[in-house]
Design an enzyme around this catalytic site. Structure first.
Site, PDB file in Angstrom:
ATOM      1  N   PRO A  56      -5.796   1.367   4.646  1.00 46.02           N
ATOM      2  CG  PRO A  56      -6.019   1.610   2.357  1.00 46.02           C
ATOM      3  CD  PRO A  56      -5.617   0.544   3.460  1.00 46.02           C
ATOM      4  CD  GLU A  57      -9.322  -0.950   4.522  1.00 45.65           C
ATOM      5  OE1 GLU A  57      -9.458  -1.723   3.793  1.00 45.65           O
ATOM      6  OE2 GLU A  57      -8.297  -0.632   5.539  1.00 45.65           O
ATOM      7  CG  LEU A  58     -10.297   4.618  10.157  1.00 48.78           C
ATOM      8  CD1 LEU A  58      -9.496   5.022  11.354  1.00 48.78           C
ATOM      9  CD2 LEU A  58     -11.774   4.922  10.230  1.00 48.78           C
TER      10      LEU A  58
ATOM     11  CG  LEU B  57      -9.857   4.800   1.192  1.00 51.54           C
ATOM     12  CD1 LEU B  57      -9.695   3.522   0.704  1.00 51.54           C
ATOM     13  CD2 LEU B  57      -9.555   5.904   0.029  1.00 51.54           C
TER      14      LEU B  57
ATOM     15  CG  LEU C 126     -14.819   2.621   3.028  1.00 50.18           C
ATOM     16  CD1 LEU C 126     -14.228   1.979   2.037  1.00 50.18           C
ATOM     17  CD2 LEU C 126     -16.405   2.811   2.871  1.00 50.18           C
TER      18      LEU C 126
END
Length: 259
Positions: free
Chosen positions: A143-145, A147, A149
């Site tokens: 899920p980084e993008l 968030l 990141l």
């Protein structure tokens, strides 16, 4: 050069892991289920201490998570706004890379035992292992993008590309969608999916022949796999991931503070 805090001394009690060795099999359990086994600086220190002082007789390392989920990713509470330059993120990223290298370059065969969710850094820890078995409720997500990141944690992106292929990795990273156990099997995120009550038997079935392998041949074979599948060091952008993550977090802080 970034100076890392000293490692825990050998023999110091571990605060985030449960570790047990039986013969040539070393079991490492992420053991903070109340936090979803989130990856913290303390957990990285504990993992590195265990892996750096691993018994040379160990042939198999089993990585698992306590509770309902394998690991729900990095602990974002450690990304504090009082650290505008994101120096803490940079140090954590360097620690994460060293733990990742200790898993991928481990002379023993590493096995991830996955139940429930493996999110972000949790997916990364599973991906760092040579073999991965999951229960039917296992799922994976990056899920980084969403968030704000980059997918820049410990070398996860080149490993993901090597394991599932560039096109499929692009789908998983850009959409951040969840992948269930059966799709994870088809993508090679998992090697086996077995009923929850059979997962330990599946791990044991892998470990049984491996512990009989001559240690020198095992080490060389693992080195060959890593050499043939990895990018050359000069082309491996993961060496810059700690800097990239820190820059992204710092920029997010600046944007939040802007009038």
């Amino acid at each position: 050069m970034t100076i890392l805090p000293p490692l825990p001394r050998p023999g110091l009690s571990l605060k985030t892991l449960r570790v047990h060795q039986q013969g040539a099999v070393l079991s490492i359990e992420l053991s903070t289920p109340e936090q979803g086994n989130a990856v913290t600086d303390m957990m990285l220190d504990d993992l590195r201490a265990v892996l750096d002082h691993q018994d040379p007789q160990v042939r198999v390392v089993v990585l698992s998570g306590a509770g309902d989920d394998f690991c729900l990713g990095g602990d974002r509470s450690e990304f504090v706004p009082t650290d505008p330059a994101a120096e803490g993120v940079r140090i954590s990223g360097i620690k994460a890379r060293r733990v990742y290298e200790a898993l991928t370059g481990n002379p023993a065969v590493t096995i991830a035992r996955v139940q429930g969710r493996a999110v972000g850094a949790g997916l990364g820890l599973a991906l760092a292992c040579d073999l991965r078995v999951g229960s039917p409720d296992a799922s994976f997500r990056l899920p980084e993008l969403a968030l704000g990141l980059p997918t820049a944690w410990a070398g996860i992106l080149p490993r993901l590309i090597n394991e599932v292929g560039t096109a499929r990795a692009r789908d998983l990273v850009l959409t951040g969608r969840a992948v269930d156990a059966q799709e994870a099997l088809s993508l090679s995120l998992l090697h086996k999916v077995v009923p929850a009550e059979a997962i330990d038997a599946a791990v044991a079935a892998w470990a049984k022949p491996i512990i009989r392998r001559p240690p020198a041949a095992l080490r060389v074979t693992k080195t060959l796999f890593n050499s043939y599948s990895a990018a050359t060091l000069l082309a491996d952008a993961s060496v810059l991931e700690a800097e990239l993550m820190a820059a992204a977090v710092a920029e997010t802080h600046r944007a939040a503070d802007a009038p």
